[in-house]
Design an enzyme around this catalytic site. Structure first.
Site, PDB file in Angstrom:
ATOM      1  CE  LYS A   1      -1.652  -4.681   3.589  1.00 33.74           C
ATOM      2  NZ  LYS A   1      -1.904  -5.827   3.277  1.00 33.74           N
TER       3      LYS A   1
ATOM      4  CE1 TYR B   1      -3.844  -2.560   5.211  1.00 34.64           C
ATOM      5  CE2 TYR B   1      -3.666  -0.273   5.197  1.00 34.64           C
ATOM      6  CZ  TYR B   1      -3.825  -1.916   4.764  1.00 34.64           C
ATOM      7  OH  TYR B   1      -3.570  -2.427   3.753  1.00 34.64           O
TER       8      TYR B   1
ATOM      9  CB  SER C   1      -1.201   0.064   0.839  1.00 39.23           C
ATOM     10  OG  SER C   1      -1.730   1.080   1.590  1.00 39.23           O
TER      11      SER C   1
HETATM   12  P1  NAD Z   1     -10.956  -6.837   1.464  1.00 41.05           P
HETATM   13  O1  NAD Z   1     -11.493  -7.386   2.505  1.00 41.05           O
HETATM   14  O2  NAD Z   1     -12.135  -6.814   0.028  1.00 41.05           O
HETATM   15  O3  NAD Z   1     -10.452  -8.357   1.206  1.00 41.05           O
HETATM   16  C1  NAD Z   1      -9.394  -9.416   1.547  1.00 41.05           C
HETATM   17  C2  NAD Z   1      -9.750 -10.854   1.488  1.00 41.05           C
HETATM   18  O4  NAD Z   1      -9.242 -11.396   2.350  1.00 41.05           O
HETATM   19  C3  NAD Z   1     -11.320 -10.104   2.213  1.00 41.05           C
HETATM   20  O5  NAD Z   1     -11.876 -11.508   1.023  1.00 41.05           O
HETATM   21  C4  NAD Z   1     -11.400 -11.415   3.246  1.00 41.05           C
HETATM   22  O6  NAD Z   1     -12.349 -12.494   4.214  1.00 41.05           O
HETATM   23  C5  NAD Z   1      -9.811 -11.877   3.473  1.00 41.05           C
HETATM   24  N1  NAD Z   1      -8.649 -12.578   4.942  1.00 41.05           N
HETATM   25  C6  NAD Z   1      -8.475 -11.947   5.206  1.00 41.05           C
HETATM   26  N2  NAD Z   1      -8.036 -12.822   5.974  1.00 41.05           N
HETATM   27  C7  NAD Z   1      -7.610 -13.827   6.086  1.00 41.05           C
HETATM   28  C8  NAD Z   1      -7.090 -14.776   6.322  1.00 41.05           C
HETATM   29  N3  NAD Z   1      -6.483 -14.783   7.067  1.00 41.05           N
HETATM   30  N4  NAD Z   1      -7.130 -15.779   5.468  1.00 41.05           N
HETATM   31  C9  NAD Z   1      -8.103 -15.989   4.636  1.00 41.05           C
HETATM   32  N5  NAD Z   1      -8.524 -14.885   4.006  1.00 41.05           N
HETATM   33  C10 NAD Z   1      -8.596 -13.771   4.285  1.00 41.05           C
HETATM   34  O7  NAD Z   1     -10.039  -5.731   0.660  1.00 41.05           O
HETATM   35  P2  NAD Z   1      -9.205  -5.380  -0.249  1.00 41.05           P
HETATM   36  O8  NAD Z   1      -9.757  -3.883  -0.563  1.00 41.05           O
HETATM   37  O9  NAD Z   1      -9.595  -6.467  -2.008  1.00 41.05           O
HETATM   38  O10 NAD Z   1      -8.172  -5.397  -0.132  1.00 41.05           O
HETATM   39  C11 NAD Z   1      -7.181  -6.739  -0.670  1.00 41.05           C
HETATM   40  C12 NAD Z   1      -5.656  -6.984  -0.248  1.00 41.05           C
HETATM   41  O11 NAD Z   1      -4.959  -5.030  -1.089  1.00 41.05           O
HETATM   42  C13 NAD Z   1      -5.627  -6.054   1.336  1.00 41.05           C
HETATM   43  O12 NAD Z   1      -4.022  -6.404   1.974  1.00 41.05           O
HETATM   44  C14 NAD Z   1      -5.016  -4.604   1.246  1.00 41.05           C
HETATM   45  O13 NAD Z   1      -4.539  -4.197   2.982  1.00 41.05           O
HETATM   46  C15 NAD Z   1      -4.936  -4.311   0.378  1.00 41.05           C
HETATM   47  N6  NAD Z   1      -4.888  -3.180   0.060  1.00 41.05           N
HETATM   48  C16 NAD Z   1      -6.525  -2.295   0.118  1.00 41.05           C
HETATM   49  C17 NAD Z   1      -6.238  -1.303  -0.833  1.00 41.05           C
HETATM   50  C18 NAD Z   1      -7.736  -0.870  -0.273  1.00 41.05           C
HETATM   51  O14 NAD Z   1      -8.066   0.324  -0.756  1.00 41.05           O
HETATM   52  N7  NAD Z   1      -8.841  -1.622  -0.736  1.00 41.05           N
HETATM   53  C19 NAD Z   1      -4.917  -0.045  -0.342  1.00 41.05           C
HETATM   54  C20 NAD Z   1      -4.134  -0.625  -0.587  1.00 41.05           C
HETATM   55  C21 NAD Z   1      -3.658  -2.445   0.073  1.00 41.05           C
HETATM   56  C1  WQD Z   2      -9.686   9.640   0.353  1.00 45.36           C
HETATM   57  C2  WQD Z   2     -10.099  10.950   0.451  1.00 45.36           C
HETATM   58  C3  WQD Z   2     -10.420  12.158   3.197  1.00 45.36           C
HETATM   59  C4  WQD Z   2     -13.730   9.787   3.365  1.00 45.36           C
HETATM   60  C5  WQD Z   2      -7.135   4.327   2.669  1.00 45.36           C
HETATM   61  C6  WQD Z   2      -5.946   3.992   3.453  1.00 45.36           C
HETATM   62  C7  WQD Z   2      -4.376   4.017   2.768  1.00 45.36           C
HETATM   63  C8  WQD Z   2      -5.145   2.891   1.681  1.00 45.36           C
HETATM   64  C9  WQD Z   2      -6.578   3.392   0.844  1.00 45.36           C
HETATM   65  C10 WQD Z   2      -4.982   0.695   2.033  1.00 45.36           C
HETATM   66  C11 WQD Z   2      -9.325  11.476   2.531  1.00 45.36           C
HETATM   67  C12 WQD Z   2     -11.475  11.653   2.182  1.00 45.36           C
HETATM   68  C13 WQD Z   2     -13.454   9.987   2.632  1.00 45.36           C
HETATM   69  C14 WQD Z   2     -15.604  10.113   3.891  1.00 45.36           C
HETATM   70  C15 WQD Z   2     -14.164  12.539   3.037  1.00 45.36           C
HETATM   71  N1  WQD Z   2      -5.394   2.089   1.438  1.00 45.36           N
HETATM   72  N2  WQD Z   2     -12.840  10.959   2.856  1.00 45.36           N
HETATM   73  N3  WQD Z   2     -15.279  11.778   3.497  1.00 45.36           N
HETATM   74  O1  WQD Z   2      -6.809   7.861   3.039  1.00 45.36           O
HETATM   75  O2  WQD Z   2      -6.371   7.874   1.099  1.00 45.36           O
HETATM   76  O3  WQD Z   2      -6.340   5.693   2.004  1.00 45.36           O
HETATM   77  O4  WQD Z   2      -7.121   3.536   1.588  1.00 45.36           O
HETATM   78  O5  WQD Z   2      -4.014   0.113   2.067  1.00 45.36           O
HETATM   79  O6  WQD Z   2      -4.339   3.002   3.420  1.00 45.36           O
HETATM   80  O7  WQD Z   2      -5.740   5.256   4.325  1.00 45.36           O
HETATM   81  O8  WQD Z   2      -8.780   6.337   1.484  1.00 45.36           O
HETATM   82  O9  WQD Z   2     -10.931   7.057   0.392  1.00 45.36           O
HETATM   83  O10 WQD Z   2     -10.655   7.276   3.286  1.00 45.36           O
HETATM   84  O11 WQD Z   2      -9.835   9.062   1.740  1.00 45.36           O
HETATM   85  O12 WQD Z   2     -13.611  13.587   3.281  1.00 45.36           O
HETATM   86  O13 WQD Z   2     -16.814  10.432   4.115  1.00 45.36           O
HETATM   87  O14 WQD Z   2     -11.229  11.381   1.208  1.00 45.36           O
HETATM   88  O15 WQD Z   2      -9.979  13.198   4.179  1.00 45.36           O
HETATM   89  O16 WQD Z   2      -8.980  12.995   1.276  1.00 45.36           O
HETATM   90  P1  WQD Z   2      -7.075   7.337   2.452  1.00 45.36           P
HETATM   91  P2  WQD Z   2     -10.029   7.634   2.194  1.00 45.36           P
END
Ligand code: NAD
Ligand code: WQD
Length: 339
Positions: free
Chosen positions: A154, A150, A125
């Site tokens: 990562k 979190y 991330s």
């Molecule tokens: P998500 O929660 O939709 O998907 C994650 C999946 O992992 C879920 O289906 C959950 O049930 C499963 N899971 C969690 N722990 C588990 C375990 N111990 N064993 C088996 N299954 C397990 O999330 P996502 O948005 O699809 O994210 C996928 C990956 O990408 C995650 O690692 C997340 O941290 C990373 N990521 C997501 C974002 C984002 O904004 N969505 C941004 C950066 C990184």
């Molecule tokens: C985006 C912008 C908020 C909600 C997060 C995690 C990051 C990654 C992606 C996993 C910001 C603003 C949001 C609301 C708002 N995930 N906002 N009103 O915080 O950039 O990133 O998700 O790895 O690690 O931190 O994403 O969508 O929460 O916010 O004004 O109700 O929207 O302040 O500027 P963020 P977000």
């Protein structure tokens, strides 16, 4: 290639299954359904015409992992999405986050090593980058100084995987640092289905537009950004999923460790996103300005040049595509995967 996809019923994992199948690969999914629904894979089958073998269970269950690798001797690589991802919750429950995210990564790598499957793509991330970097963030920007358990989980998983690649030259590790994934498959069959009140901007916008939420709170309008609201790099989940297919190709040709940003490189403010959503879909998104959210940075976005040059991957879809596809999914599935 046969690809084990952990977390494959989740938001990004399900979209990646579609793109893997369309590129000729065969995904196998392991997920404990903690934050997702098995229905997502039925929808993947509807889109692609291909059923995805599914194992319901925990990645930390090494006996189950061995069962999967025994049943599929031809797994060529693993994409490790499984993990907990709610930043705020991780501050409240740090042990749950370190336990799940670190132990699953270690169990997975241990069993992969036993079966000689030494190719892994890891969901990292942009949150691993230090806040004091210049923007845009490059892969060689400073990491660390994370603001949540979190983020640290990562950071630590990246280090564990780097150490594994250092210790054994047969390993190939790709760390993908996602920026802000949004949007849904254009079919409207799969998308993001957050439980409870969404933490992230895009699902909050779409739930407000459909009337499930009264009003969007925009957290801060006094940031040092062009319109005062926070700036991010939103990336369409289909582009993100295609980045994983490019990474699979890269893994097959390289060993060692490599890190890539998956972002568009195009900054977008909260207000710009709200207005794009209204324009793309002909809807109104009522909003108010609220205080800044603790821990938020004013602005960051990716420099995606390395991904383009090395993976041959580039985001193709824009903010209007993201808004249109989110709305299509939201309006076709007002309660997500629940009937
Ligand atoms: P998500 O929660 O939709 O998907 C994650 C999946 O992992 C879920 O289906 C959950 O049930 C499963 N899971 C969690 N722990 C588990 C375990 N111990 N064993 C088996 N299954 C397990 O999330 P996502 O948005 O699809 O994210 C996928 C990956 O990408 C995650 O690692 C997340 O941290 C990373 N990521 C997501 C974002 C984002 O904004 N969505 C941004 C950066 C990184
Ligand atoms: C985006 C912008 C908020 C909600 C997060 C995690 C990051 C990654 C992606 C996993 C910001 C603003 C949001 C609301 C708002 N995930 N906002 N009103 O915080 O950039 O990133 O998700 O790895 O690690 O931190 O994403 O969508 O929460 O916010 O004004 O109700 O929207 O302040 O500027 P963020 P977000």
């Amino acid at each position: 290639m046969k690809v084990l996809v952990t977390g494959g019923t989740g938001y990004i994992g399900s979209h990646t299954c579609v793109e893997l199948i369309e590129a000729g690969h065969t995904p196998i999914v392991l997920d404990n359904l903690y934050n997702s629904s098995a229905e997502a894979l039925h929808r993947v089958a509807q889109i692609t015409g291909q059923e995805v073998p599914f194992y319901e269970g925990d990645v930390r269950d090494e006996a189950l992992l061995r069962q999967i690798f025994d049943a599929h001797r031809d797994i060529g690589c693993v994409i490790h999405f499984a993990g907990l991802k709610a930043v705020g919750e991780s501050v409240q429950k740090p042990l749950d986050y370190y336990e799940n995210n670190l132990s699953s990564t270690m169990a997975l790598c241990r069993v992969m090593g036993q079966y000689g499957v030494k190719k892994i793509i890891f969901s990292s991330s942009a949150t691993v980058y230090s806040a004091d970097n210049e923007i845009p963030y490059r892969e060689d920007s400073r990491i660390g100084g994370c603001t949540s358990p979190y983020g640290w989980s990562k950071f630590m998983c990246e280090q564990i995987l780097r150490d594994i690649a250092n210790a054994d030259p047969q390993w190939s590790v790709v760390l993908l640092r996602y920026f802000n994934p949004v949007g849904a498959h254009p079919s409207g069959l799969i998308g993001e289905d957050p439980r409870g009140i969404p933490n992230n901007l895009m699902p909050f916008i779409s739930q407000t537009a459909i009337g499930k939420r009264e009003v969007l709170s925009i957290f801060g309008n006094d940031y040092p950004t062009p319109d005062g609201t926070g700036v991010r790099d939103y990336i369409h989940v289909v582009d993100l999923a295609r980045g994983h297919v490019a990474a699979v190709d890269y893994l097959t040709a390289h060993t060692g460790e490599a890190v890539f940003n998956l972002g568009t490189g195009t900054p977008c403010s909260v207000l710009e996103m709200v207005h794009a959503f209204e324009k793309a879909n002909g809807v109104t998104v009522p909003y108010i300005f609220a205080p800044r959210r603790s821990g938020d940075l004013p602005a960051y976005y990716a420099d995606p040049a390395k991904s383009c040059e090395t993976l041959g991957w580039k985001a193709e879809l824009n903010v209007i595509d993201m808004c249109r596809d989110t709305w299509h999914w939201q309006s076709k599935n007002p309660n997500g995967y629940d009937a």
